[in-house]
Design an enzyme around this catalytic site. Structure first.
Site, PDB file in Angstrom:
ATOM      1  N   GLN A 239       0.197  10.824 -11.216  1.00 44.84           N
ATOM      2  CA  GLN A 239       0.560   9.901  -9.980  1.00 44.84           C
ATOM      3  C   GLN A 239       1.114  10.793  -8.999  1.00 44.84           C
ATOM      4  OE1 GLN A 239       1.726   6.212 -12.777  1.00 44.84           O
ATOM      5  NE2 GLN A 239       2.407   5.859 -10.730  1.00 44.84           N
ATOM      6  N   CYS A 387       8.142  -1.158 -11.375  1.00 41.48           N
ATOM      7  CA  CYS A 387       9.405  -1.361 -11.136  1.00 41.48           C
ATOM      8  C   CYS A 387      10.373  -1.023 -10.011  1.00 41.48           C
ATOM      9  CB  CYS A 387       9.953  -0.552 -12.354  1.00 41.48           C
ATOM     10  SG  CYS A 387      10.134   1.259 -11.877  1.00 41.48           S
TER      11      CYS A 387
HETATM   12  N1  MCN Z   1      -1.600  -3.254   1.010  1.00 40.10           N
HETATM   13  C1  MCN Z   1      -1.947  -3.924   2.174  1.00 40.10           C
HETATM   14  N2  MCN Z   1      -1.224  -4.362   3.075  1.00 40.10           N
HETATM   15  C2  MCN Z   1       0.247  -4.363   2.915  1.00 40.10           C
HETATM   16  C3  MCN Z   1       0.775  -3.552   1.688  1.00 40.10           C
HETATM   17  C4  MCN Z   1      -0.045  -3.033   0.804  1.00 40.10           C
HETATM   18  O1  MCN Z   1      -3.328  -4.138   2.293  1.00 40.10           O
HETATM   19  N3  MCN Z   1       1.212  -4.536   3.810  1.00 40.10           N
HETATM   20  C5  MCN Z   1      -2.399  -2.604   0.012  1.00 40.10           C
HETATM   21  C6  MCN Z   1      -2.406  -0.988   0.154  1.00 40.10           C
HETATM   22  O2  MCN Z   1      -3.114  -0.650   1.397  1.00 40.10           O
HETATM   23  C7  MCN Z   1      -2.938  -0.785  -1.015  1.00 40.10           C
HETATM   24  C8  MCN Z   1      -2.246  -1.730  -2.001  1.00 40.10           C
HETATM   25  O3  MCN Z   1      -2.111  -2.653  -1.024  1.00 40.10           O
HETATM   26  O4  MCN Z   1      -4.280  -0.562  -1.272  1.00 40.10           O
HETATM   27  C9  MCN Z   1      -1.137  -1.301  -2.679  1.00 40.10           C
HETATM   28  O5  MCN Z   1      -0.326  -0.689  -1.659  1.00 40.10           O
HETATM   29  P1  MCN Z   1       1.289  -0.429  -1.918  1.00 40.10           P
HETATM   30  O6  MCN Z   1       2.094  -1.325  -2.064  1.00 40.10           O
HETATM   31  O7  MCN Z   1       1.597   0.655  -0.816  1.00 40.10           O
HETATM   32  O8  MCN Z   1       1.379   0.352  -3.234  1.00 40.10           O
HETATM   33  P2  MCN Z   1       0.818   1.987  -3.733  1.00 40.10           P
HETATM   34  O9  MCN Z   1      -0.436   2.095  -3.327  1.00 40.10           O
HETATM   35  O10 MCN Z   1       1.812   2.869  -3.525  1.00 40.10           O
HETATM   36  O11 MCN Z   1       0.779   1.617  -5.325  1.00 40.10           O
HETATM   37  C10 MCN Z   1       1.993   1.622  -6.274  1.00 40.10           C
HETATM   38  C11 MCN Z   1       1.873   0.520  -6.914  1.00 40.10           C
HETATM   39  C12 MCN Z   1       3.058   0.782  -7.769  1.00 40.10           C
HETATM   40  S1  MCN Z   1       4.256   1.903  -7.999  1.00 40.10           S
HETATM   41  C13 MCN Z   1       2.443   0.486  -9.479  1.00 40.10           C
HETATM   42  S2  MCN Z   1       3.494   0.766 -10.758  1.00 40.10           S
HETATM   43  C14 MCN Z   1       1.240  -0.262  -9.687  1.00 40.10           C
HETATM   44  C15 MCN Z   1       0.753  -0.882  -8.554  1.00 40.10           C
HETATM   45  O12 MCN Z   1       0.767  -0.213  -7.317  1.00 40.10           O
HETATM   46  N4  MCN Z   1       0.445   0.432 -10.250  1.00 40.10           N
HETATM   47  C16 MCN Z   1      -1.061  -0.068 -10.095  1.00 40.10           C
HETATM   48  N5  MCN Z   1      -0.415  -1.501  -8.602  1.00 40.10           N
HETATM   49  C17 MCN Z   1      -1.414  -1.085  -9.464  1.00 40.10           C
HETATM   50  N6  MCN Z   1      -2.521  -1.580  -9.147  1.00 40.10           N
HETATM   51  C18 MCN Z   1      -3.586  -1.062 -10.026  1.00 40.10           C
HETATM   52  N7  MCN Z   1      -4.826  -1.534 -10.045  1.00 40.10           N
HETATM   53  N8  MCN Z   1      -3.351  -0.102 -11.189  1.00 40.10           N
HETATM   54  C19 MCN Z   1      -2.096   0.447 -10.814  1.00 40.10           C
HETATM   55  O13 MCN Z   1      -1.697   1.565 -11.796  1.00 40.10           O
HETATM   56 CU1  CUM Z   2       8.029   2.181 -11.284  1.00 41.94          CU
HETATM   57  S1  CUM Z   2       6.072   1.999 -11.697  1.00 41.94           S
HETATM   58 MO1  CUM Z   2       5.433   2.644 -10.086  1.00 41.94          MO
HETATM   59  O1  CUM Z   2       6.603   2.932  -9.360  1.00 41.94           O
HETATM   60  O2  CUM Z   2       4.645   3.749 -10.397  1.00 41.94           O
END
Ligand code: MCN
Ligand code: CUM
Length: 808
Positions: A239, A387
Site C-alpha cells: 500500500q 481504521c
Molecule cells: N472519492 C470521491 N470523492 C471524495 C472522496 C473520495 O469520489 N470526496 C473517491 C476517491 O477518488 C477514491 C475513493 O473515493 O477513488 C476513495 O478515496 P479516499 O477516501 O481518498 O481513500 P483512499 O483512496 O486513500 O483509499 C484508502 C481507504 C482505506 S485507508 C482503506 S483501509 C480501504 C478503503 O480505502 N481499503 C479498501 N476502501 C477500500 N476499497 C476497496 N475496494 N479495497 C480496499 O482495500
Molecule cells: Cu487503517 S486501514 Mo487503511 O488506513 O489502509
C-alpha cells in the site's frame, strides 16, 4: 468560430468531477485480466514459504534443516542464524520497534516465522517445511494485556537490560517489561475536576475486539535480484511502495536507485498491506542467495493468523454532563494489546494513532486520553481495517459513551447528540484534545437523517413492540442504532505527520501528449478504490481534457513521483490535492500558450470547461487539445516546449468528513439472530468526485462494519492458539447477511483542500460499527441493558437476552 455543441455537452464530454463515471479498471477485472502478484511468473522463479511456530511462546532450543534440504526440489532453508551475519534477522517496524524476521532464540506468537524454505515450487516448499525439525521449550503464555502488565514473565527479553532495568521505548518511558508506551493528550487535572464535580457522570468499560481485514488477496511478493546490473525488483502487495523501497534500501544497503518496487493490481488492502513483513525480507535475501526470482504468497491461515490485525483496544470511559444533558468532560483510558512486536503503522508521533479524536462530533470543553501499549503473545500489527489510524476505536468509544450517558440521563440518544454537536458557526473548531476540525454542519446532516427514517415514528413503533413483548405477543425486539461520526483523514501535514521520518506529503506528475491526451502518475496506489477512474476526473475538470483521454498510473517507484501511499483515506485529501495543483500548473502554462495563439495578453483569456476564450469574445478560443498540440509544434517566445507539471502537496490540515447513520434491527430473543430491516447512511465527504465510487466505498465499508459488529473476531485461547484462523470460523458476510443500504449525502467542502474534497474510504466503517452495535444494545435498553461487548454474534445476543431474564 461557432460551437457545434452546447456548454453542458462540453462539460458532459469531460466526465469530470461530480460525474458517476464507470470504473475504467473494471474492463480488466471483470474479464479476469487483472495482474495480481501471484500472476507474476518469471523464468526460473522459486517459491519460498515459512516454517511457523505452533506455540505462542516458546524458546527455540534447536533447528535442524538437514532433512529438509534432502527433500527433492528444496534448494535452501534460511534461519535467523543465516540472516544474522547480514544484520537481517531483525527488522525495524513502522512504529519504532524492531521485529524478528526469523525466530531468534524464541517465538512470541502462534504462526511466527521460524525458518524460510526455498524450493522449486510451492509443493516442494510445503514438503520441505514438514521436514524442518524445531525443538521448542514451551514458556508461559500471556494473551491478556492486563495480566501481561502484572506478570513476571518477560516477553521481549531484548528490551530489558541485563540488570533487569527497563530502557525507554520509541515513545518514552516504560513501566514494566511488557509495557510499550504511555501516550496521553489533554488536561488530566482539569478533566478530573470537571468529572468529580459534575451533576451526572456515566462510566463504562468496553472491549473493541481483535479482528482482521482479510483481503481477498493475501500478502505476498516476488523478489528478483539482477546480479549483472545490480538491480533489485520487488513486486508486492504494497500500500506504500515508495516507503517500502526506502525501507528495503536502508536495511539491505542496496542503493535506492537500484531498487524498483512495483505494486501491481492489489486484491484489497484495507491496511493489511501497509507494513513490512518477514516474507518480503526473506524473499529478497533468498533471491540474492540463489540468483533467481523468489515468490512468497501467504495462504489464508497465514494471513489471518500473522499479518496486521485490527483493534484489540480495552477502553474505559467517564463522561460528565449537566442534568439537562450538556456534556462537560470526557476521560478515556485505553489498554492497547499490540501483540509480540509493536508493528502499528501510525504516523510516528501518534503511537495510538488518532485515538485523540475520541471527543467525536461533540463540543466537549475538557477531556483527557491516556493509552498504554502492551506486549502479549499475539500477532503484531494494529492499524488496519478501514481504521483511519484508530479512529474506528475512537468513534466506537464516544458513540457508546453517548448511549450510556443517555441511559444515565434517561434521555433520548438522538436528542443528546443534537444538543452537544459542534455548531456550524464554531468551525474551524479546536477540540479539547488538540485537533482543528476544518468544516462541518452536523445539525443539518442529523436532521436530514432522522427525518428520512421517520425517527419519531420508529421510536413509537419500538415502544409498542416492547409492550407487545411484555404481553407475550412477540418474541422479537426492535433496536434503533444511531451513530454520528467525525473522521480525521488525509495524513498529513509534514509538520506533525511522518512515517519512519518520511513526511506524509503526496504527489502527482502530469504529461500532456501532443494530441491532447495525458498520463498522470501519483504517489498513491489503488487497491480497489478506483483511483484510475476518479483522479482522471479531477484532472478532466482542472485541465479540460476528457477523463477518457487521461491514463492514471500508480505503484511503480521507477516512474511515479515519491509519495507515501494509500491508507488512512489520504489519497483524495493529499494526492488528490496534488493532482489538482499539478493540473493548475498545466492550466497556467496553457493560458500563456492560448494567449499567444489568440494574439492577446495572458490576462485577456479565461478558462472555460475545455478551452481558453478571449474575455468578452467567446467565439474566439483555443481548445485544450489545440493548446496541447501547440505546446509541441510552435516556437513560442519565452515558453519552453512541452506541457508537463509535477506537484508535491503538503496538506495544511487533515480533512474531517462526517456522517449520520441509522440502523433498524429486529432481534429474535430466542435464537439471538438479528435481522437488519433498514440501514440509512448519510456521508459528507465535502466535494464529491464520483458519486458512484463513493457509494461503492460506503457499501463496502458498511459490510465490513456489519462483519466486525456482528461476528468477526480473531479469538485466542489461553494457550495463545488462534481459534479463528480459517474462513470456517472467521465470519465473512455474504450477500445473504447484507441488507439493502440507503445512502445519502450533504456537501460541506473542506476549506483548505484545492477542490474541497475530504476522504471517504474509511468513513462507512468508522461510523458503521457503532451503528450496528448501538442497534443491538438499543433493543435491550428497555430491559436494563447498558453495554455488552462486540462481536454481537447470535450466541452473545442470546446470552444478553438470557442474562436480562428474557428467556424466563
Ligand atoms: N472519492 C470521491 N470523492 C471524495 C472522496 C473520495 O469520489 N470526496 C473517491 C476517491 O477518488 C477514491 C475513493 O473515493 O477513488 C476513495 O478515496 P479516499 O477516501 O481518498 O481513500 P483512499 O483512496 O486513500 O483509499 C484508502 C481507504 C482505506 S485507508 C482503506 S483501509 C480501504 C478503503 O480505502 N481499503 C479498501 N476502501 C477500500 N476499497 C476497496 N475496494 N479495497 C480496499 O482495500
Ligand atoms: Cu487503517 S486501514 Mo487503511 O488506513 O489502509
Amino acid at each position: 468560430m461557432k460551437d457545434e455543441i452546447t456548454r453542458e455537452e462540453r462539460v458532459d464530454n469531460l466526465k469530470g468531477m461530480g460525474c458517476s463515471r464507470k470504473r475504467v479498471e473494471d474492463a480488466r477485472f471483470t474479464q479476469g485480466k487483472g495482474n495480481y502478484v501471484d500472476d507474476i511468473k518469471l523464468d526460473g522463479m522459486l517459491f519460498g514459504d515459512f516454517v511457523r511456530s505452533p506455540y505462542a511462546h516458546a524458546r527455540i532450543k534447536s533447528i535442524n534443516t538437514a532433512a529438509a534440504l534432502e527433500v527433492p526440489g528444496v534448494l535452501a532453508v534460511l534461519t535467523a542464524a543465516d540472516l544474522e551475519p547480514l544484520g537481517l534477522h531483525w527488522m525495524p517496524t513502522l512504529a519504532g520497534d524492531k521485529q524478528m524476521v526469523l525466530a531468534d532464540g524464541k517465538v512470541l506468537f502462534q504462526g511466527q516465522e521460524v525458518a524460510f524454505v526455498v524450493a522449486e515450487d510451492r509443493y516442494a516448499a510445503a514438503d520441505g517445511i514438514e521436514a524442518v525439525e524445531v525443538d521448542y521449550e514451551e514458556l508461559p503464555v500471556l494473551v491478556n494485556p492486563f495480566e501481561a502488565l502484572q506478570s513476571d514473565v518477560t516477553l521481549r527479553e531484548d528490551l530489558v537490560g541485563e540488570d533487569g532495568s527497563i530502557p525507554d521505548g520509541a515513545h518514552g518511558p516504560r513501566k514494566h517489561p511488557n509495557h510499550i508506551f504511555t501516550w496521553d493528550a489533554g488536561d488530566k487535572a482539569a478533566t478530573a475536576e470537571v468529572i468529580d464535580n459534575a451533576e451526572v457522570v456515566a462510566t463504562e468499560s468496553m472491549y473493541y475486539h481483535r479482528t482482521h481485514p482479510c483481503p481477498l488477496e493475501t500478502c505476498g511478493c516476488v523478489a528478483s535480484m539482477d546480479k549483472v546490473n545490480g538491480k533489485l525488483t520487488l513486486w508486492g502487495t504494497f500500500q506504500a511502495p515508495h516507503a517500502i523501497r526506502t525501507v528495503v534500501s536502508l536495511i539491505s544497503g542496496i542503493e535506492e536507485h537500484n531498487i524498483r518496487v512495483i505494486s501491481p493490481d492489489i486484491g484489497g488492502g484495507f491496511g493489511n498491506k501497509v507494513g513490512a513483513y518477514p516474507g518480503y525480507v526473506c524473499s529478497v535475501v533468498a533471491s540474492i542467495v540463489t540468483g533467481k526470482p523468489v515468490k512468497w504468497i501467504e495462504d489464508r491461515m497465514d494471513n489471518l493468523m500473522t499479518t496486521a490485525f485490527a483493534r484489540d483496544y480495552h477502553m474505559t470511559g467517564k463522561i460528565s454532563a449537566t442534568k439537562d444533558g450538556k456534556i462537560t468532560g470526557l476521560h478515556c483510558h485505553v489498554t492497547a494489546d499490540h501483540g509480540g512486536f509493536d508493528a502499528c503503522a501510525d504516523p510516528t508521533k501518534f503511537p495510538a494513532g488518532f485515538m485523540n479524536i475520541c471527543t467525536g462530533s461533540y463540543d466537549i470543553p475538557t477531556a483527557y486520553l491516556e493509552v498504554d501499549g502492551v506486549y502479549t503473545n499475539k500477532a503484531p500489527g494494529g492499524v488496519s481495517y478501514r481504521c483511519s489510524f484508530r479512529v474506528t476505536e475512537a468513534v466506537y468509544f464516544i458513540e457508546r459513551m453517548i448511549e450510556v450517558l443517555a441511559i444515565e440521563l434517561n434521555m433520548d440518544a438522538a436528542e443528546l447528540r443534537r444538543i452537544n454537536f459542534i455548531k456550524k458557526e464554531q468551525f474551524p473548531y479546536t477540540a479539547a484534545l488538540g485537533w482543528e476540525y476544518d468544516s462541518g454542519d452536523y445539525h443539518t446532516a442529523w436532521d436530514k437523517a432522522l427525518k428520512t427514517v421517520d425517527y419519531d415514528g420508529l421510536r413509537a413503533e419500538q415502544a409498542k413492540r416492547v409492550e407487545d413483548f411484555k404481553a407475550g405477543k412477540t418474541r422479537k425486539l426492535m433496536g434503533i442504532g444511531l451513530s454520528f461520526f467525525t473522521e480525521i483523514v488525509g495524513a498529513g501535514p509534514v509538520k506533525n505527520c511522518d512515517i519512519l521520518g518520511l513526511g506524509m506529503f503526496d504527489s502527482c506528475e502530469i504529461r500532456i501528449h501532443p494530441t491532447g491526451s495525458a498520463i498522470a502518475r501519483l504517489g498513491t496506489i489503488s487497491q480497489g478504490q478506483g483511483h484510475a477512474t476518479t483522479f482522471a476526473q479531477i484532472l478532466a475538470s482542472e485541465i479540460g481534457l476528457p477523463a477518457d483521454s487521461i491514463t492514471i498510473e500508480e505503484g511503480d517507484t521507477d516512474t511515479a513521483p515519491y509519495g507515501l501511499g494509500t491508507y488512512g483515506s489520504r489519497s483524495t485529501p493529499v494526492a488528490g490535492a496534488a493532482t489538482a495543483m499539478a493540473g493548475r500548473k498545466i492550466r497556467a502554462k496553457a493560458q500563456m500558450i492560448a494567449a499567444y495563439l489568440l494574439e492577446v495578453h495572458d490576462n485577456d483569456v479565461e478558462f472555460d470547461v475545455d478551452r481558453f476564450v478571449v474575455k468578452g469574445a467567446p467565439e474566439k478560443f483555443k481548445t485544450m487539445k489545440e493548446i496541447a498540440f501547440a505546446a509541441y509544434n510552435q516556437a513560442i517566445p519565452g515558453i519552453e516546449p512541452g506541457l508537463e507539471a509535477v506537484s508535491y502537496y503538503d496538506p495544511p490540515n487533515m480533512t474531517y468528513p462526517f456522517g449520520a447513520y441509522v440502523c433498524v434491527m429486529d432481534i429474535d430473543v430466542d435464537t439471538g439472530v438479528p435481522e437488519i430491516r433498514r440501514f440509512y447512511a448519510l456521508d459528507d465527504c465535502g466535494t464529491r468526485i464520483n458519486p458512484m465510487i463513493i457509494e461503492g466505498q460506503v457499501h463496502g465499508g458498511l459490510t465490513e462494519a456489519l462483519a466486525v459488529a456482528l461476528g468477526q473476531e480473531i479469538a485466542y485461547d489461553d494457550m495463545g492458539n488462534v481459534k479463528t484462523g480459517t474462513l470456517m470460523d472467521f465470519f465473512l458476510p455474504t450477500a445473504w447477511e447484507v441488507p439493502n443500504y440507503e445512502t445519502d449525502y450533504t456537501v460541506t467542502p473542506s476549506p483548505h483542500h484545492p477542490i474541497g474534497a475530504k476522504g471517504v474510504g474509511e468513513s462507512p466503517h468508522v461510523g458503521g460499527v457503532p451503528c450496528f452495535s448501538n442497534a443491538v444494545q438499543d433493543a435491550f435498553r428497555p430491559f436494563g441493558n447498558r453495554h455488552t461487548n462486540m462481536p454481537h454474534d447470535h450466541w452473545r445476543i442470546w446470552r444478553t437476552a438470557n442474562a436480562l431474564g428474557l428467556h424466563d
